[in-house]
Design a protein around this motif. Structure first.
Motif, PDB file in Angstrom:
ATOM      1  N   VAL A  77      42.994   5.929 123.527  1.00  0.00           N
ATOM      2  CA  VAL A  77      42.486   4.651 123.017  1.00  0.00           C
ATOM      3  C   VAL A  77      42.820   4.599 121.534  1.00  0.00           C
ATOM      4  O   VAL A  77      42.519   5.538 120.787  1.00  0.00           O
ATOM      5  N   ILE A  78      43.453   3.520 121.106  1.00  0.00           N
ATOM      6  CA  ILE A  78      43.839   3.415 119.701  1.00  0.00           C
ATOM      7  C   ILE A  78      42.894   2.474 118.943  1.00  0.00           C
ATOM      8  O   ILE A  78      42.354   1.518 119.505  1.00  0.00           O
ATOM      9  N   SER A  79      42.705   2.803 117.674  1.00  0.00           N
ATOM     10  CA  SER A  79      41.936   1.952 116.757  1.00  0.00           C
ATOM     11  C   SER A  79      42.674   1.907 115.438  1.00  0.00           C
ATOM     12  O   SER A  79      43.289   2.897 115.029  1.00  0.00           O
ATOM     13  N   SER A  80      42.606   0.789 114.765  1.00  0.00           N
ATOM     14  CA  SER A  80      43.200   0.744 113.426  1.00  0.00           C
ATOM     15  C   SER A  80      42.336   1.553 112.475  1.00  0.00           C
ATOM     16  O   SER A  80      41.154   1.804 112.728  1.00  0.00           O
ATOM     17  N   GLY A  81      42.942   1.992 111.395  1.00  0.00           N
ATOM     18  CA  GLY A  81      42.197   2.793 110.438  1.00  0.00           C
ATOM     19  C   GLY A  81      41.772   4.116 111.039  1.00  0.00           C
ATOM     20  O   GLY A  81      42.548   4.822 111.680  1.00  0.00           O
ATOM     21  N   ALA A  83      39.384   6.023 113.789  1.00  0.00           N
ATOM     22  CA  ALA A  83      38.784   5.648 115.077  1.00  0.00           C
ATOM     23  C   ALA A  83      37.267   5.732 115.072  1.00  0.00           C
ATOM     24  O   ALA A  83      36.601   5.146 115.930  1.00  0.00           O
ATOM     25  N   GLY A  84      36.708   6.451 114.112  1.00  0.00           N
ATOM     26  CA  GLY A  84      35.259   6.609 114.086  1.00  0.00           C
ATOM     27  C   GLY A  84      34.538   5.673 113.147  1.00  0.00           C
ATOM     28  O   GLY A  84      33.309   5.672 113.088  1.00  0.00           O
ATOM     29  N   ILE A  85      35.280   4.845 112.387  1.00  0.00           N
ATOM     30  CA  ILE A  85      34.663   3.945 111.409  1.00  0.00           C
ATOM     31  C   ILE A  85      34.825   2.508 111.889  1.00  0.00           C
ATOM     32  O   ILE A  85      35.935   1.966 111.882  1.00  0.00           O
ATOM     33  N   TYR A  86      33.714   1.900 112.313  1.00  0.00           N
ATOM     34  CA  TYR A  86      33.734   0.535 112.853  1.00  0.00           C
ATOM     35  C   TYR A  86      34.820   0.393 113.917  1.00  0.00           C
ATOM     36  O   TYR A  86      35.559  -0.594 113.941  1.00  0.00           O
ATOM     37  N   ALA A  87      34.941   1.389 114.769  1.00  0.00           N
ATOM     38  CA  ALA A  87      36.067   1.389 115.702  1.00  0.00           C
ATOM     39  C   ALA A  87      35.621   1.878 117.083  1.00  0.00           C
ATOM     40  O   ALA A  87      34.439   1.832 117.428  1.00  0.00           O
ATOM     41  N   MET A  88      36.559   2.377 117.857  1.00  0.00           N
ATOM     42  CA  MET A  88      36.345   2.593 119.282  1.00  0.00           C
ATOM     43  C   MET A  88      35.691   3.916 119.641  1.00  0.00           C
ATOM     44  O   MET A  88      35.199   4.085 120.768  1.00  0.00           O
ATOM     45  N   ALA A  89      35.670   4.883 118.758  1.00  0.00           N
ATOM     46  CA  ALA A  89      35.193   6.213 119.135  1.00  0.00           C
ATOM     47  C   ALA A  89      33.775   6.190 119.691  1.00  0.00           C
ATOM     48  O   ALA A  89      33.488   6.793 120.731  1.00  0.00           O
TER      49      ALA A  89
END
Length: 451
Positions: A77-81, A83-89
């Motif tokens: 699963v990809i996230s910009s920036g 992955a653990g900051i306001y993202a998908m993790a």
């Protein structure tokens, strides 16, 4: 069954970490927001299945990722920036925790977050404590977000804003600015970093007062400096503290204490000389009530400065006041300080006249030094004696700060009624020898330390 959540950085190819590139190259299935695939498509193997979703389908992406995990398959699963900051993790791990039937090999691969990339572009804005706040109230109540904004503003954090503004969510950023202006200086630096690390990158540096919120969109990150942040060329610098270290020497500590006290004063009906005396009283007692208890007349502090620096005479009611007057000042200006509390003449006079020792000592002092500055920091009877003997002598002034309960208030009120005499009074029951000495020390130093 391997499941990885990968931060692909803010967009620039050079900002994808080598570890993230390795994981992406190994992926069998990659799931993410469709827009992000343009940044990583070249890193995927030909057989990799790319599943693009809309921006608002975060939960669906997380569920799909967990459900797609099968033995021998590597799902990413990809996230910009990052992955653990306001993202998908967090979403992926939440869904994984609800599927105990799947033996998942989970990992999070960090990425360079937008605020870190933006900080790099700006030079050194994160040199001290900082925080990040998302202004999106889609999943967090605005009341909670506003509490966090207030905490950041009053806590003097360098503050980075995620999701700062969209077509439908435009008022939140205006409210943020309003709250910060209530607690930060108007000239506080603000940076708008749009499309950081991408070809369209644009950076605008302004101030909190001049901050135009309409320049911001969902491709922007906003960074607000703290009270020490300043602009240097096209950079923002937040000092770490090495060049502005905490006070260490005795003089530095005292000067910083005076500065902090002055910042919290509120009276506007007093002279700079009186303000300086108040600062000295508060510095001695750590009690800000002295600002309101302080009363003076006839520009007393300035008059006493001239009197003392020309070799005047001081009479105190007790030796503690005498000890509290700075010896350096006494020696520099050849000032004589007398206390007759323990004088050989005092006890016989007290017994003969039915006086207290403080009262008798003051009577002796009046006879010997009628033009002195009389300083009463302890005994209300000494202050009564001065008032009763006037106008038979002509003092340079009287400082009335006795402390206690019996006759303390009355003695000060009696002095207050003596309009002809320059005085400083601490009203009410508070005061003491240390306060009296502080007022004298203020008179010695007023011309050099009041600004």
């Amino acid at each position: 069954m391997k499941l990885s959540v990968v931060g692909i950085g803010p967009g620039g190819q050079d900002y994808i970490l080598p570890l993230a590139q390795q994981v992406l190259a190994d992926a069998d299935i990659v799931i993410g927001y469709s827009y992000y695939f343009q940044f990583i498509q070249h890193l995927l193997k030909p057989s990799c299945v790319a599943v693009g979703k809309d921006l608002t389908e975060e939960e669906a992406r997380a569920a799909l990722a967990v459900n797609s995990c099968e033995p021998g398959k590597h799902v990413v699963v990809i996230s910009s920036g990052d992955a653990g900051i306001y993202a998908m993790a967090s979403l992926v791990y939440e869904y994984a925790s609800k599927r105990p039937d799947k033996e998942l090999d989970l990992q999070t691969v960090p990425g360079i977050s937008a605020f870190i990339a933006s900080a790099g572009k700006l030079g050194a804005p994160l040199g001290h404590d900082f925080c990040c706040i998302s202004l999106s109230d889609l999943m967090t109540p605005w009341t909670t977000i506003e509490k966090r904004i207030f905490a950041a503003a009053t806590g003097d954090f360098v503050t980075s804003l995620y999701n700062p503004r969209s077509k439908k969510r435009f008022w939140q950023l205006e409210r943020f600015k309003e709250i910060f202006l209530a607690h930060r200086a108007p000239e506080t630096p603000v940076a708008i970093i749009r499309q950081v690390t991408r070809p369209e990158e644009q950076i605008t540096i302004t101030t909190l007062q001049e901050f135009d919120t309409t320049l911001v969109d969902m491709f922007s990150l906003v960074m607000v400096g703290n009270s020490q942040t300043y602009q240097f060329k096209d950079f923002l610098v937040t000092p770490r503290g090495y060049l502005a270290r905490k006070p260490q020497t005795g003089q530095e500590i005292q000067d910083e204490s005076f500065r902090q006290i002055a910042e919290q004063l509120h009276r506007h009906d007093i002279s700079a000389a009186d303000q300086w005396a108040i600062i000295r009283c508060i510095h001695t007692t750590a009690d800000f009530e002295y600002e309101d208890l302080y009363l003076s007349n006839k520009d007393a502090i300035s008059r006493w400065h001239e009197y003392l620096t020309n070799g005047g005479t001081i009479v105190t009611d007790v030796t503690m006041v005498q000890s509290g007057i700075t010896k350096e000042f006494i020696n520099r200006y050849n000032v004589n300080v007398y206390c007759y509390l323990n004088d050989p003449e005092t006890i016989p006079l007290a017994e003969k006249e039915g006086l207290t020792r403080s009262q008798a000592g003051m009577r002796i002092a009046i006879a010997k030094h009628p033009e002195a500055l009389f300083v009463v920091g302890n005994a209300p009877t000494a202050l009564f004696e001065l008032c009763d003997q006037f106008p038979e002598f002509n003092p340079a002034g009287i400082i009335g700060t006795p402390v206690g309960f019996v006759n303390v208030v009355e003695s000060k009120l009696k002095l207050q009624a003596m309009k002809q005499v320059p005085y400083v009074i601490i009203k009410g029951r508070k005061g003491g020898s240390n306060v009296a000495a502080s007022i004298v020390n203020a008179a010695f130093t007023v011309n050099t330390l009041v600004s």
